[in-house]
Structure formats: C-alpha cells, structure tokens
Write an enzyme that holds these catalytic residues in place. Structure first.
Site, PDB file in Angstrom:
ATOM      1  CB  ALA A 153       6.867 164.699   2.272  1.00 51.93           C
ATOM      2  N   GLY A 198      12.121 166.606   3.900  1.00 49.73           N
ATOM      3  CA  GLY A 198      11.471 167.905   3.875  1.00 49.73           C
ATOM      4  C   GLY A 198      11.602 168.655   5.185  1.00 49.73           C
ATOM      5  CD  GLU A 201      13.934 169.398   0.638  1.00 49.29           C
ATOM      6  OE1 GLU A 201      14.347 169.611  -0.512  1.00 49.29           O
ATOM      7  OE2 GLU A 201      12.899 168.737   0.889  1.00 49.29           O
ATOM      8  CD  GLU A 221      14.690 163.956   0.543  1.00 51.30           C
ATOM      9  OE1 GLU A 221      14.080 164.900   1.058  1.00 51.30           O
ATOM     10  OE2 GLU A 221      15.870 163.644   0.869  1.00 51.30           O
TER      11      GLU A 221
END
Length: 347
Positions: A153, A198, A201, A221
């Site tokens: 992100a 992310g 992911e 994270e």
C-alpha cells in the site's frame, strides 16, 4: 453563450484552460463544471476562486486551480491546469498465436508500484473489463520495474487518510483482490524483486505465482501495528499452512525466491530476470487447452476446496456436466481421432 472562454497554449503535456465565470467547457476528454467531484489522479489545491471540477473520461488528470494575475475585460482570469498522468496499471492483449493471453502491468516507478487510490481504481476497471471479455483465456500480472513487483500500500497516501478513509480503502482493496481471485480465467503473477504487504496479497490472489530467485516476499504489517488486511491472513495459511503463515506474519520476516518455492508460496522459482519467460511458457500451455474446460476446472478446484471431499465431488460433477454439450468437447475428440491440433472456440 455570453461568457468568455479562452484556451491557452499546450506546454509539456499540460493544458492551460482559462475560465471566466462558472461556464462549462469540454476540452478533449476533460470536462469542467461548477461542482467539484474527486476522481483518480486529481489533486485539489484551493484558493480564493470559484469551485470547479475535472472529470476525466479516459485515463486520468491532475489539476490545480489558481487565480491568474492579469485580467480580461476588467474581470479576474482564473486558470485551470490539466496535466495528463501516466496510467499506473496498463493492459496489453498479445496477438497471433498468443491471442487470448492478456498482460496487466503495474507501472508506477516513482512509488515502487505502491497501491494508492488511483492505482486501485485503474486495477478495478481493468479487472471489470477482463471479467466481461470472452476472448480472454489467461492473464499475466506483471511489473514494469525489474526489481519490484509491488511494495504494498502507498503509506504516504495512507498518512493523509482519516480512520474512515483507511477503512474504506482497505475494504476496497480486499474486495478488488477477491474479484481478481474470482476471475473465470487463470491468472499468473510474474514476480521479480519485492512483493511486500499488499503486493504479496495481490500475488496471493492469483492462481499461480512465478518468481525470479532474487524476489523478496514478506508481510511486514505487524511492524506497523496492523495486520494484513487484503486477504493475507486467509490466503497465506491456506497456501503454505497455518504454522508457516503465522511465523511470517507474526515476525514480518522476508523470504527470498528459493525459500518461497520451498514453502509452496510460488509455483516456480527461476533465475532472476527469467520469471516472465517462464510465466509466458505456462500461459501458452494453458492457452492451447479448451477455454471452457479451463474455466470449469478452476471452478471445480476453487469451490470444491471450500467444502468437504464428498461435497466437492458434486461440485466436480456439476462442472463436468457443463461441458458435455459443448462444441469444444466434440472438437477435442475429432482432433484426437484425426491426429491434429484442436481448434477450440470456447463454445
């Protein structure tokens, strides 16, 4: 129309549009109106001037409003600069014998392909296009950067968000990755360099992952006092097991390509720089098969894995039944008997 509108010269990809009053002006695919609406790749810098909005129909635009010092006819001239931005996600359809293979490429070099609102909006639109494209048979998710797949992100953008905005963004990110996972055609993540947070992911949402041995994977994270929020806590343990997934998430430890392969995180680990070639080889193998059969195989595996084996057998039976009356099934039998390459049409 009694309002005066002037269009100044274009310079370095920027369009200077001079507006008097709250008139309505359309220039190329840019639309200006009297009310402001936030859209991808727009920056709002407010001053002592009237509200205006820029809505880009194709691509994106960056805008800044400021009052000009000179005047026309005794009235203040206001200036809207509209500057086109590079698309952070691109789509390319391969041709000839590779027709049916589609490349989706992350292309945000200044931010290591970090995913912000603009990138996410582009990705959503491309996935929606692919979902309705009957000619698509396999999708390769790539990066334009040789040493980065996706850094996760956009934390610089995240810092400017309030709690509600963060919640909405993460929810949108999660649903977008789930949409990618649910595409009817196979998806292959091509990973060179970093796939973190992310970014990992995103790769986990694909059916297959191919990496170079210099690739780096991690879920950092917890070091930021949060958890993976776009499916990482669910997809990672289902892929590599609960214990291994917990260690990677609890510690934020990074693993390289060879370690990722040994964990089962990727399907193939090749020499650095060769991931694209290997992924394309796999995509070509898939592209030669019956497209309906590939779609039904994906449904049978994905849905069947969510239930017990007994129930999964009924899922398989249902998917097989979908193919019995297809032209492709008959073409496959005919090609086998005639010892030739089948010509599948997806019907």
């Amino acid at each position: 129309m009694n309002r005066v509108l002037q269009l100044a010269k274009m310079r370095k990809g920027a369009e200077n549009i001079f507006i008097r009053g709250a008139a309505r002006l359309a220039v190329s695919d840019i639309h200006v109106s009297s009310s402001f609406a936030a859209t991808p790749c727009l920056e709002r810098r407010w001053g002592n001037y009237d509200h205006a909005s820029v809505r880009r129909i194709h691509g994106s635009a960056r805008s800044s409003l400021f009052p000009a010092k000179d005047q026309i006819g005794g009235q203040l001239r206001r200036c809207l600069i509209v500057e086109t931005c590079p698309e952070p996600v691109k789509m390319q359809r391969l041709s000839d014998s590779d027709s049916g293979i589609i490349e989706v490429t992350l292309d945000r070099p200044g931010a290591m392909n970090a995913i912000g609102n603009d990138t996410l909006n582009y990705l959503q639109r491309i996935l929606e296009t692919l979902n309705e494209d009957s000619s698509a048979r396999v999708v390769m998710l790539c990066s334009s950067l040789p040493k980065v797949f996706c850094a996760g992100a956009d934390l610089k953008e995240r810092r400017r968000m309030n709690v509600s905005e963060v919640k909405n963004f993460v929810s949108s990110l999660r649903s977008t990755f789930s949409f990618l996972e649910a595409l009817s055609v196979p998806t292959i993540a091509v990973i060179e360099g970093a796939a973190l947070g992310g970014g990992l992911e995103l790769a986990l949402s694909c059916d297959l992952r191919v990496c170079g041995d210099a690739a780096t994977f991690g879920m950092p994270e917890t070091g930021l006092a949060i958890i993976p929020g776009a499916g990482g806590t669910q997809r990672l343990p289902r892929l590599i097991g609960r214990s291994q997934a917990k260690e990677l998430i609890f510690t934020g430890r990074k693993v390289d390509g060879k370690q990722a392969f040994s964990l089962g995180l990727v399907s193939h680990c090749v020499a650095a720089g060769d991931a694209y070639s290997k992924a394309l080889e796999i995509a070509r193998d898939i592209n030669e098969k019956g497209p309906l059969a590939i779609k039904m195989a994906k449904v049978a595996i994905d849905r069947g894995s969510e239930v017990d084996t007994y129930s999964g057998m009924f899922v398989e039976e249902s998917c097989y039944a979908e193919l019995l009356n297809s032209n492709d099934r008959l073409e496959g039998l005919a090609a086998f008997a005639e010892k030739r390459k089948p010509n599948y049409t997806g019907e």
